[in-house]
Design an enzyme around this catalytic site. Structure first.
Site, PDB file in Angstrom:
ATOM      1  N   ASN A 241       0.806  -1.225   0.000  1.00 14.24           N
ATOM      2  CA  ASN A 241       0.000   0.000   0.000  1.00 14.24           C
ATOM      3  C   ASN A 241       0.839   1.274   0.000  1.00 14.24           C
ATOM      4  OD1 ASN A 241      -2.472   1.772   0.839  1.00 14.24           O
ATOM      5  ND2 ASN A 241      -0.941   2.103   2.444  1.00 14.24           N
TER       6      ASN A 241
ATOM      7  N   ILE B 121      -9.985   9.173  -2.602  1.00 16.86           N
ATOM      8  CA  ILE B 121     -10.324   8.617  -1.284  1.00 16.86           C
ATOM      9  C   ILE B 121      -9.983   9.645  -0.203  1.00 16.86           C
ATOM     10  CG2 ILE B 121      -9.961   6.676   0.305  1.00 16.86           C
ATOM     11  CD1 ILE B 121     -11.113   5.735  -2.387  1.00 16.86           C
TER      12      ILE B 121
ATOM     13  N   TYR C 211       3.750   9.435 -11.209  1.00 16.96           N
ATOM     14  CA  TYR C 211       2.832   8.689 -10.332  1.00 16.96           C
ATOM     15  C   TYR C 211       1.966   7.747 -11.168  1.00 16.96           C
ATOM     16  CZ  TYR C 211      -0.981   7.857  -6.987  1.00 16.96           C
ATOM     17  OH  TYR C 211      -1.921   7.264  -6.161  1.00 16.96           O
ATOM     18  N   ALA C 212       1.380   8.287 -12.245  1.00 13.84           N
ATOM     19  CA  ALA C 212       0.515   7.461 -13.099  1.00 13.84           C
ATOM     20  C   ALA C 212       1.298   6.287 -13.681  1.00 13.84           C
ATOM     21  CB  ALA C 212      -0.078   8.312 -14.223  1.00 13.84           C
ATOM     22  N   ALA C 213       2.546   6.565 -14.090  1.00 17.13           N
ATOM     23  CA  ALA C 213       3.365   5.507 -14.699  1.00 17.13           C
ATOM     24  C   ALA C 213       3.669   4.406 -13.686  1.00 17.13           C
ATOM     25  CB  ALA C 213       4.658   6.098 -15.250  1.00 17.13           C
TER      26      ALA C 213
ATOM     27  N   SER D 118      -3.976   2.691  -8.547  1.00 16.84           N
ATOM     28  CA  SER D 118      -4.753   3.936  -8.583  1.00 16.84           C
ATOM     29  C   SER D 118      -5.422   4.028  -9.950  1.00 16.84           C
ATOM     30  CB  SER D 118      -3.826   5.148  -8.413  1.00 16.84           C
ATOM     31  OG  SER D 118      -4.488   6.344  -8.801  1.00 16.84           O
TER      32      SER D 118
ATOM     33  N   LYS E   7       1.843   3.533 -11.166  1.00 13.23           N
ATOM     34  CA  LYS E   7       0.625   2.772 -10.863  1.00 13.23           C
ATOM     35  C   LYS E   7       0.238   1.876 -12.053  1.00 13.23           C
ATOM     36  CE  LYS E   7       0.026   4.332  -6.665  1.00 13.23           C
ATOM     37  NZ  LYS E   7       0.139   3.450  -5.506  1.00 13.23           N
TER      38      LYS E   7
HETATM   39  N1  LIG Z   1      -6.015   8.798  -1.283  1.00 14.30           N
HETATM   40  C1  LIG Z   1      -6.351   8.582  -2.547  1.00 14.30           C
HETATM   41  O1  LIG Z   1      -7.215   9.272  -3.118  1.00 14.30           O
HETATM   42  C2  LIG Z   1      -5.686   7.480  -3.318  1.00 14.30           C
HETATM   43  C3  LIG Z   1      -6.169   7.203  -4.600  1.00 14.30           C
HETATM   44  C4  LIG Z   1      -5.591   6.188  -5.332  1.00 14.30           C
HETATM   45  C5  LIG Z   1      -4.555   5.457  -4.792  1.00 14.30           C
HETATM   46  N2  LIG Z   1      -4.096   5.750  -3.556  1.00 14.30           N
HETATM   47  C6  LIG Z   1      -2.973   4.946  -3.058  1.00 14.30           C
HETATM   48  O2  LIG Z   1      -3.248   4.447  -1.763  1.00 14.30           O
HETATM   49  C7  LIG Z   1      -2.022   4.305  -1.058  1.00 14.30           C
HETATM   50  C8  LIG Z   1      -2.123   5.023   0.278  1.00 14.30           C
HETATM   51  O3  LIG Z   1      -2.490   6.361   0.026  1.00 14.30           O
HETATM   52  P1  LIG Z   1      -3.042   7.344   1.169  1.00 14.30           P
HETATM   53  O4  LIG Z   1      -3.921   8.303   0.494  1.00 14.30           O
HETATM   54  O5  LIG Z   1      -3.513   6.557   2.335  1.00 14.30           O
HETATM   55  O6  LIG Z   1      -1.665   8.096   1.509  1.00 14.30           O
HETATM   56  P2  LIG Z   1      -1.169   8.822   2.837  1.00 14.30           P
HETATM   57  O7  LIG Z   1      -0.115   9.779   2.367  1.00 14.30           O
HETATM   58  O8  LIG Z   1      -2.301   9.349   3.641  1.00 14.30           O
HETATM   59  O9  LIG Z   1      -0.469   7.623   3.637  1.00 14.30           O
HETATM   60  C9  LIG Z   1       0.675   6.989   3.105  1.00 14.30           C
HETATM   61  C10 LIG Z   1       1.405   6.237   4.207  1.00 14.30           C
HETATM   62  O10 LIG Z   1       2.599   5.706   3.602  1.00 14.30           O
HETATM   63  C11 LIG Z   1       3.704   6.006   4.446  1.00 14.30           C
HETATM   64  N3  LIG Z   1       4.939   6.110   3.656  1.00 14.30           N
HETATM   65  C12 LIG Z   1       5.315   7.118   2.845  1.00 14.30           C
HETATM   66  N4  LIG Z   1       6.546   6.881   2.349  1.00 14.30           N
HETATM   67  C13 LIG Z   1       6.932   5.678   2.857  1.00 14.30           C
HETATM   68  C14 LIG Z   1       8.112   4.907   2.725  1.00 14.30           C
HETATM   69  N5  LIG Z   1       9.150   5.309   1.976  1.00 14.30           N
HETATM   70  N6  LIG Z   1       8.186   3.727   3.396  1.00 14.30           N
HETATM   71  C15 LIG Z   1       7.159   3.312   4.188  1.00 14.30           C
HETATM   72  N7  LIG Z   1       6.024   4.009   4.361  1.00 14.30           N
HETATM   73  C16 LIG Z   1       5.918   5.184   3.700  1.00 14.30           C
HETATM   74  C17 LIG Z   1       3.344   7.323   5.091  1.00 14.30           C
HETATM   75  O11 LIG Z   1       4.115   7.556   6.281  1.00 14.30           O
HETATM   76  C18 LIG Z   1       1.852   7.141   5.355  1.00 14.30           C
HETATM   77  O12 LIG Z   1       1.611   6.510   6.593  1.00 14.30           O
HETATM   78  C19 LIG Z   1      -0.920   4.844  -1.965  1.00 14.30           C
HETATM   79  O13 LIG Z   1      -0.303   3.796  -2.659  1.00 14.30           O
HETATM   80  C20 LIG Z   1      -1.695   5.735  -2.924  1.00 14.30           C
HETATM   81  O14 LIG Z   1      -1.043   5.889  -4.159  1.00 14.30           O
HETATM   82  C21 LIG Z   1      -4.625   6.740  -2.802  1.00 14.30           C
END
Ligand SMILES: NC(=O)c1ccc[n+]([C@@H]2O[C@H](COP(=O)([O-])OP(=O)(O)OC[C@H]3O[C@@H](n4cnc5c(N)ncnc54)[C@H](O)[C@@H]3O)[C@@H](O)[C@H]2O)c1
Length: 261
Positions: free
Chosen positions: A93, A189, A156-158, A143, A160
């Site tokens: 994640n 989200i 980022y898109a690439a 994503s 994912k």
């Molecule tokens: N929020 C959205 O709308 C959305 C949409 C599509 C995909 N996503 C994907 O969901 C996942 C989580 O997103 P989110 O919105 O909860 O993000 P967020 O930024 O709220 O949380 C991300 C978590 O990852 C941790 N993190 C960051 N860099 C790290 C590293 N190098 N090693 C270990 N942990 C690390 C952070 O400390 C944080 O706890 C991501 O992969 C994101 O691309 C999110």
């Protein structure tokens, strides 16, 4: 009776969830734990992941690691294997999006995005696969950006899109061992990440009121709202469940109709 829902269908199983201190990662960990799973909760944020693991309850443990570093991934998987008697599920994640438009994206941001979102997820899977049992699961959080390029950030898109392709390739590679590999592609989200985006772009750059940019984006979504992290957790729990045993190599889009593939 449903075989998922409030039943402990993951009782005694162990799941690694990366980036579990907050947002989608925490919601995924919480949902898997609610079905009886013990969680190896990993994050780079030490205080955040300790607090998260405490909330997940007995049987779950916090591990601090930078999931963009291959040596750190190797070390933390060893730590998890020492701390738990088994690993059944890996949820990749941890991911990041650097906020910059095309002309402003620098090499460091490009590399950081690739190293965490793509390389980190791949090497986590490689490191964990040997420990997975016959009904093991790898679930990658991609994503909608990886489906139709829907984001400011091309790197980022690439990453994912790459993660979706890795999902398909690993699904084929691990199918003979009964291990499934799937992806979830969320749309918008309501996580801390999007709250920051609302502040940095909506409020500071566009002069909007707090929450207004997110509300405008929600209006573009056919179901009329942004998604909840708990909904991401629910789809991941389904993919981890016995009901999903015959699904592999798939990407489930979770975007309220914003992207329909
Ligand atoms: N929020 C959205 O709308 C959305 C949409 C599509 C995909 N996503 C994907 O969901 C996942 C989580 O997103 P989110 O919105 O909860 O993000 P967020 O930024 O709220 O949380 C991300 C978590 O990852 C941790 N993190 C960051 N860099 C790290 C590293 N190098 N090693 C270990 N942990 C690390 C952070 O400390 C944080 O706890 C991501 O992969 C994101 O691309 C999110």
């Amino acid at each position: 009776m449903d075989s998922y829902g409030p039943t402990p269908f993951l009782k005694d199983k162990v799941a690694i969830v990366t980036g579990a201190a907050q947002g989608n990662g925490f919601a995924i960990a919480e949902r898997l734990a609610s079905h009886g799973c013990r969680i190896a909760a990993i994050d780079i944020n030490a205080d955040g992941i300790r607090a998260a693991a405490a909330r997940l309850g007995e049987g779950s443990r916090a591990f601090v690691a930078d999931c963009s570093s291959v040596p750190a991934i190797r070390d933390v998987v060893q730590e998890v294997r020492k701390a738990f008697d088994r690993i059944d599920i890996l949820v990749n994640n941890a991911g990041l999006l650097r906020i910059a438009s095309f002309p402003d994206i620098g090499e460091a941001d490009f590399d950081l995005t690739v190293n965490l979102n793509l390389k980190g997820a791949f090497f986590f899977a490689q490191e964990v696969q040997a420990a997975l049992p016959r009904d093991g699961r790898i679930i990658n959080i991609a994503s909608v950006a990886g489906v139709d390029g829907r984001t400011l950030s091309a790197p980022y898109a690439a990453t994912k899109a790459g993660l979706i392709t890795i999902t398909k390739t690993l699904a084929r590679a691990l199918a003979p061992r009964g291990i499934t590999v799937n992806a979830v592609a969320p749309g918008l989200i309501d996580t801390p990440f999007n709250q920051i985006l609302d502040q940095k772009i909506g409020v500071e750059k566009q002069g909007l009121k707090p929450g207004e940019m997110l509300a405008r984006r929600a209006a573009e979504i056919p179901l009329g709202r942004i998604g909840r992290p708990e909904e991401v957790g629910g789809v991941v729990a389904f993919l981890a469940s016995p009901d999903a045993a015959y699904i592999t190599g798939e990407t489930i889009i979770l975007a309220g109709g914003w992207v329909i593939d």
